[in-house]
Design a protein around this motif. Structure first.
Motif, PDB file in Angstrom:
ATOM      1  N   GLU A  19     -82.695   4.777   6.264  1.00 25.88           N
ATOM      2  CA  GLU A  19     -83.929   5.012   7.044  1.00 25.88           C
ATOM      3  C   GLU A  19     -83.959   6.376   7.729  1.00 25.88           C
ATOM      4  OE1 GLU A  19     -85.670   1.936   9.441  1.00 25.88           O
ATOM      5  OE2 GLU A  19     -84.673   0.407   8.223  1.00 25.88           O
ATOM      6  N   CYS A  20     -82.789   6.986   7.858  1.00 24.52           N
ATOM      7  CA  CYS A  20     -82.743   8.316   8.483  1.00 24.52           C
ATOM      8  C   CYS A  20     -83.061   9.414   7.479  1.00 24.52           C
ATOM      9  CB  CYS A  20     -81.356   8.558   9.069  1.00 24.52           C
ATOM     10  SG  CYS A  20     -80.067   8.373   7.817  1.00 24.52           S
ATOM     11  N   THR A  24     -76.437   7.837   2.874  1.00 19.93           N
ATOM     12  CA  THR A  24     -75.376   7.048   3.510  1.00 19.93           C
ATOM     13  C   THR A  24     -75.226   7.480   4.961  1.00 19.93           C
ATOM     14  OG1 THR A  24     -73.702   8.670   2.955  1.00 19.93           O
ATOM     15  CG2 THR A  24     -74.050   6.908   1.342  1.00 19.93           C
ATOM     16  N   PRO A  43     -82.599   4.798  13.594  1.00 19.80           N
ATOM     17  CA  PRO A  43     -83.166   3.829  14.543  1.00 19.80           C
ATOM     18  C   PRO A  43     -82.141   2.801  15.031  1.00 19.80           C
ATOM     19  CG  PRO A  43     -84.138   3.559  12.331  1.00 19.80           C
ATOM     20  CD  PRO A  43     -83.149   4.679  12.230  1.00 19.80           C
TER      21      PRO A  43
HETATM   22 FE1  SF4 Z   1     -79.236   3.739   8.323  1.00 16.04          FE
HETATM   23 FE2  SF4 Z   1     -76.816   4.805   8.609  1.00 16.04          FE
HETATM   24 FE3  SF4 Z   1     -78.976   6.390   8.470  1.00 16.04          FE
HETATM   25 FE4  SF4 Z   1     -78.568   4.899  10.638  1.00 16.04          FE
HETATM   26  S1  SF4 Z   1     -77.283   6.547   9.882  1.00 16.04           S
HETATM   27  S2  SF4 Z   1     -80.502   5.109   9.523  1.00 16.04           S
HETATM   28  S3  SF4 Z   1     -77.673   3.074   9.728  1.00 16.04           S
HETATM   29  S4  SF4 Z   1     -78.176   5.112   6.852  1.00 16.04           S
END
Ligand code: SF4
Length: 446
Positions: A19-20, A24, A43
């Motif tokens: 989601e970021c 990974t 988030p």
């Molecule tokens: Fe998802 Fe990891 Fe990115 Fe946070 S850092 S949004 S948990 S992939």
């Protein structure tokens, strides 16, 4: 102390949810370590991660904001060279007013600071801030001038005085303007932090050596006030170049927080050319606020243009919207020009068509912001794509002249354009936009 990517990854959720924007959590952690992302983009970051990573994920140069709406920004830089990523918040220009200038001169300068604008590649640029300097001894007069400058120009101020009481008085007179007080030294820091904090301003920190500036900025931050700008000591042009470079390198490469603030520089050598050269050094080498001694439109145009170049994202050329533009009042008999959507190309070509006195349609296909030859070499400005844009933008209905002028640099695509636009006459225009006027008179008149 900066954390490594692996250390940061241990604090993230490790769900790889993407989601970021990274595939990974480790990839995101590496970006955080390289100051290429903000923790707020994940988030699911825990409070513990926020606490530990808060400092590590902050940009190495603190964001400092000015103005009542806090819209004028400095800092947040993460790289030393613009080709590495981009510089994000451009150098701000202020013009200085002094309380020993006569009233008419101040009023005239203030009106010009308020009203001056120049348009470059479609952007309207003005003067960012007004500087007010106390030279006399009357603190009330200085505060009244600050108030007048704020009420007239409605631009945040750079208030300079050697007298902390006068500065505190002026700070109160322009409460809420989001201005900068110049400058706190070791002895005056306590009073000026209170004046800045109580009235919603930032504070410049000064000292006779770089060590003194660092010691004071570190102390104020530790005491809980971090809305700081650094007035670095230096005399000659070469010293300023060096000290700005050293300080910014320390902030970005070593994450040295006492130097992780925007810079402030007054230019007042008394020599117009030297001040102009010094201002250019500031724009190119990490200058934050640059205070010019006088209003000079020619100097401002040159500086604004340089700044636009330095602070343009090198990976995202400035573009205009792909569509058909009207130059003058084009009608069915008007010719149709075509060029790319690189802003500089568009504004030069449209300006030259306008100067020729002709009314014309100007077709701008989507070329990803590239200039003519680059777009052609990248396959974004082919004969087929030019013809497609002409059709899509409705020129077959608008134009009875069916005369299309292509840039001289892509003369080789004229046959392909003609194949794809049956019934159209394709003219090869000049290579240099400066020759458009004579081309219009020789080939399109009547
Ligand atoms: Fe998802 Fe990891 Fe990115 Fe946070 S850092 S949004 S948990 S992939």
């Amino acid at each position: 102390m900066a954390l490594s990517g692996l250390e940061i990854q241990k604090l993230l959720p490790k769900t790889n949810c993407k989601e970021c924007g990274s595939n990974t959590c480790l990839a995101f952690a590496m970006k955080l370590a390289g100051k290429k992302a903000k923790l707020s983009e994940c988030p699911y970051a825990s409070d513990e991660a926020k606490r530990v990573l808060g400092a590590a994920s902050e940009p190495p140069v603190k964001s400092i904001v000015f103005g009542p709406e806090r819209t004028l920004k400095l800092g947040e830089e993460t790289v030393l060279y613009r080709h590495e990523k981009t510089f994000v918040n451009q150098t701000l220009f202020a013009v200085d007013l002094r309380d020993d200038e006569d009233e008419a001169a101040i009023a005239s300068k203030l009106a010009r600071i308020r009203d001056w604008t120049v348009v470059r590649v479609g952007k309207t640029i003005g003067i960012d801030m007004v500087s007010v300097t106390q030279r006399g001894r009357d603190g009330a007069k200085f505060a009244a001038l600050a108030k007048k400058a704020w009420e007239t120009a409605k631009k945040p101020l750079v208030l300079r005085s050697l007298d902390p009481d006068a500065l505190a008085l002026a700070a109160e007179a322009v409460k809420g303007s989001g201005s900068l007080l110049v400058a706190a030294a070791e002895a005056s820091a306590g009073k000026l932090v209170a004046a800045a904090r109580d009235n919603g301003h930032s504070l410049a920190v000064t000292g006779s050596t770089l060590d003194e500036v660092c010691a004071l900025s570190a102390r104020l931050k530790e005491e809980g006030f971090g809305e700081l700008v650094l007035q670095l000591p230096a005399l000659s042009l070469s010293e300023r170049y060096q000290i700005n470079s050293i300080a910014r390198r320390m902030a970005i490469k070593e994450n040295y927080r006492p130097l992780g603030y925007p810079f402030l520089r007054y230019l007042e050598s008394g020599d117009f050319l030297e001040d102009s050269a010094a201002a250019m050094v500031e724009v190119c080498k990490y200058g934050g606020i640059v205070v010019l001694p006088e209003f000079d439109a020619a100097q401002l145009v040159a500086l604004a243009t340089l700044r636009l170049n330095v602070f343009t994202d090198p990976q995202k050329p400035i573009q205009v919207e792909p569509k058909v533009y009207s130059i003058g009042e084009p009608g069915p008999k008007s010719p149709v020009f075509v060029t790319t959507n690189f802003s500089l190309t568009y504004f030069i070509v449209s300006g030259e068509i306008e100067n020729s006195g002709a009314s014309a349609w100007l077709v701008i296909p989507e070329c990803e912001g590239m200039s003519v030859l680059t777009a052609w070499a990248a396959g974004k400005f082919t004969g087929a794509l030019i013809a497609k844009a002409v059709k899509e933008y409705g020129l077959e209905e608008k134009s009875e002249s069916r005369t299309l002028v292509i840039p001289g640099y892509v003369a080789q695509v004229s046959g392909e354009v003609e194949e794809n636009l049956p019934g159209w006459k394709v003219l090869v225009g000049p290579q240099d936009a400066g020759d458009i006027e004579s081309f219009v008179k020789a080939r399109l008149a009547g």
